[in-house]
Design a protein around this motif. Structure first.
Motif, PDB file in Angstrom:
ATOM      1  N   TYR A   1      41.481  32.496  43.922  1.00 33.57           N
ATOM      2  CA  TYR A   1      40.953  32.655  42.506  1.00 33.57           C
ATOM      3  C   TYR A   1      39.805  33.837  42.483  1.00 33.57           C
ATOM      4  O   TYR A   1      39.963  34.638  41.587  1.00 33.57           O
ATOM      5  CB  TYR A   1      40.520  31.384  41.981  1.00 33.57           C
ATOM      6  N   ASP A   2      38.806  33.636  43.096  1.00 40.27           N
ATOM      7  CA  ASP A   2      37.786  34.728  43.385  1.00 40.27           C
ATOM      8  C   ASP A   2      38.404  36.120  43.445  1.00 40.27           C
ATOM      9  O   ASP A   2      37.783  36.904  42.756  1.00 40.27           O
ATOM     10  CB  ASP A   2      36.645  34.368  44.392  1.00 40.27           C
ATOM     11  N   LEU A   3      39.266  36.304  44.324  1.00 36.63           N
ATOM     12  CA  LEU A   3      39.645  37.691  44.808  1.00 36.63           C
ATOM     13  C   LEU A   3      40.694  38.120  43.474  1.00 36.63           C
ATOM     14  O   LEU A   3      40.597  39.149  43.150  1.00 36.63           O
ATOM     15  CB  LEU A   3      40.556  37.531  45.909  1.00 36.63           C
ATOM     16  N   THR A   4      41.289  37.340  43.004  1.00 41.36           N
ATOM     17  CA  THR A   4      42.282  37.401  41.916  1.00 41.36           C
ATOM     18  C   THR A   4      41.282  37.975  40.738  1.00 41.36           C
ATOM     19  O   THR A   4      41.429  39.260  39.971  1.00 41.36           O
ATOM     20  CB  THR A   4      42.968  36.606  41.268  1.00 41.36           C
ATOM     21  N   ARG A   5      40.192  37.403  40.484  1.00 43.66           N
ATOM     22  CA  ARG A   5      39.072  37.822  39.337  1.00 43.66           C
ATOM     23  C   ARG A   5      38.417  39.176  39.837  1.00 43.66           C
ATOM     24  O   ARG A   5      38.196  39.953  38.945  1.00 43.66           O
ATOM     25  CB  ARG A   5      37.989  36.650  39.384  1.00 43.66           C
ATOM     26  N   ARG A   6      38.281  39.603  40.865  1.00 43.51           N
ATOM     27  CA  ARG A   6      37.565  40.732  41.413  1.00 43.51           C
ATOM     28  C   ARG A   6      38.447  41.953  41.180  1.00 43.51           C
ATOM     29  O   ARG A   6      38.103  43.109  40.946  1.00 43.51           O
ATOM     30  CB  ARG A   6      37.045  40.349  42.832  1.00 43.51           C
ATOM     31  N   PHE A   7      39.816  41.342  41.509  1.00 43.66           N
ATOM     32  CA  PHE A   7      40.644  42.597  41.213  1.00 43.66           C
ATOM     33  C   PHE A   7      40.872  42.891  39.788  1.00 43.66           C
ATOM     34  O   PHE A   7      40.831  44.078  39.412  1.00 43.66           O
ATOM     35  CB  PHE A   7      42.381  42.424  41.843  1.00 43.66           C
ATOM     36  N   GLU A   8      40.897  41.934  38.990  1.00 37.98           N
ATOM     37  CA  GLU A   8      41.025  42.094  37.685  1.00 37.98           C
ATOM     38  C   GLU A   8      39.755  42.676  36.819  1.00 37.98           C
ATOM     39  O   GLU A   8      39.862  43.677  36.065  1.00 37.98           O
ATOM     40  CB  GLU A   8      41.004  40.701  36.852  1.00 37.98           C
ATOM     41  N   GLU A   9      38.420  42.625  37.434  1.00 32.82           N
ATOM     42  CA  GLU A   9      37.165  42.979  37.034  1.00 32.82           C
ATOM     43  C   GLU A   9      37.162  44.655  37.632  1.00 32.82           C
ATOM     44  O   GLU A   9      36.288  45.509  37.143  1.00 32.82           O
ATOM     45  CB  GLU A   9      36.181  42.377  37.553  1.00 32.82           C
ATOM     46  N   GLY A  10      37.446  44.932  38.900  1.00 34.48           N
ATOM     47  CA  GLY A  10      36.994  46.004  39.359  1.00 34.48           C
ATOM     48  C   GLY A  10      38.315  46.894  39.869  1.00 34.48           C
ATOM     49  O   GLY A  10      38.290  48.248  39.751  1.00 34.48           O
ATOM     50  N   LEU A  11      39.377  46.498  40.489  1.00 27.31           N
ATOM     51  CA  LEU A  11      40.404  47.234  41.193  1.00 27.31           C
ATOM     52  C   LEU A  11      41.616  47.415  40.487  1.00 27.31           C
ATOM     53  O   LEU A  11      42.315  48.311  40.928  1.00 27.31           O
ATOM     54  CB  LEU A  11      40.621  46.584  42.696  1.00 27.31           C
ATOM     55  N   ASN A  12      41.771  46.576  39.334  1.00 22.54           N
ATOM     56  CA  ASN A  12      42.991  46.518  38.589  1.00 22.54           C
ATOM     57  C   ASN A  12      43.426  47.849  38.090  1.00 22.54           C
ATOM     58  O   ASN A  12      44.784  48.308  37.912  1.00 22.54           O
ATOM     59  CB  ASN A  12      43.199  45.682  37.482  1.00 22.54           C
ATOM     60  N   THR A  13      42.478  48.834  37.888  1.00 25.03           N
ATOM     61  CA  THR A  13      42.847  50.116  37.244  1.00 25.03           C
ATOM     62  C   THR A  13      43.617  50.990  38.396  1.00 25.03           C
ATOM     63  O   THR A  13      44.234  51.895  37.926  1.00 25.03           O
ATOM     64  CB  THR A  13      41.694  51.106  36.609  1.00 25.03           C
ATOM     65  N   VAL A  14      43.049  50.573  39.624  1.00 17.78           N
ATOM     66  CA  VAL A  14      43.804  51.793  40.744  1.00 17.78           C
ATOM     67  C   VAL A  14      44.861  50.975  41.511  1.00 17.78           C
ATOM     68  O   VAL A  14      45.678  51.520  42.161  1.00 17.78           O
ATOM     69  CB  VAL A  14      42.703  52.196  41.626  1.00 17.78           C
ATOM     70  N   TRP A  15      44.811  49.695  41.603  1.00 17.02           N
ATOM     71  CA  TRP A  15      45.751  49.039  42.405  1.00 17.02           C
ATOM     72  C   TRP A  15      45.917  47.438  41.691  1.00 17.02           C
ATOM     73  O   TRP A  15      45.487  46.518  41.989  1.00 17.02           O
ATOM     74  CB  TRP A  15      45.270  48.870  43.836  1.00 17.02           C
TER      75      TRP A  15
END
Length: 200
Positions: free
Chosen positions: A19-33
């Protein structure tokens, strides 16, 4: 980049659950991956089986936090330093641009206006976030500095795309009857400049 290396990089920051990792992707990495919740959980299972991560703790509601192993840290460092960068690029906005000729003029102008507004808005939000890092609000760690470098790339890409959308709106090539005659127009302009004004 692969999802597994993105997850290893995030876990190098410290233990985290799916869950933590999903949130981090949404907040920071989702625009590139972009990565969806099921993809992340599936990849975590594969990483654990490969010995690149291991269980750090168990929490309520079957929450499992993982930590990176020495092998996992070595793998993400190998990927960063030795693996050739994949420069392939997919973007829905640019794919659509190749088929603008199928759109009605007013629909095209509306679409380009929406794209311009989006890229300007997103670049502005990123610039504000970068400013908070420049002011030291996120600390001065090596991780924060690396994130600042990545944010700057995202800012410049979105500003460039905003400039592209603005140019496409102003140039209005789909309605330009003289498109393709640039060489003739340039030659005509040169000839006109070389002529003496009337009466001389």
């Amino acid at each position: 980049m692969s999802l597994r290396h993105g997850l290893l990089g995030l876990l190098a920051e410290g233990p985290a659950s799916g869950y933590d990792l999903t949130r981090r992707f949404e907040e920071g990495l989702n625009t590139v991956w972009p990565a969806q919740h099921p993809q992340i959980y599936s990849e975590l299972s594969k990483l654990a089986k490969a010995g690149l991560i291991e269980v750090d703790s168990h929490g309520p509601r079957r929450r499992i936090a993982y930590r990176i192993t020495d092998e996992g840290l070595a793998e993400v460092r190998r990927w960063l330093a030795e693996v050739e960068v994949d420069h392939s690029f997919r973007m829905d906005t640019l794919l659509r641009s190749y088929f603008f000729w199928l759109m009605e003029p007013e629909d095209l102008k509306r679409r380009l206006g929406e794209e311009l507004a989006y890229f300007e808005r997103f670049a502005g939000a990123l610039r504000e976030h970068a400013g908070s890092k420049d002011r030291g609000e996120w600390g001065t760690s090596a991780r924060t500095r690396a994130q600042r470098v990545g944010i700057e790339a995202a800012i410049r890409v979105n500003e460039a795309l905003a400039g592209w959308a603005r140019w496409a709106l102003e140039a209005d090539l789909m309605s330009d009857e003289n498109f393709g005659n640039a060489a003739d127009r340039d030659a005509s302009a040169v000839g006109t400049q070389g002529e003496a004004p009337a009466g001389q």
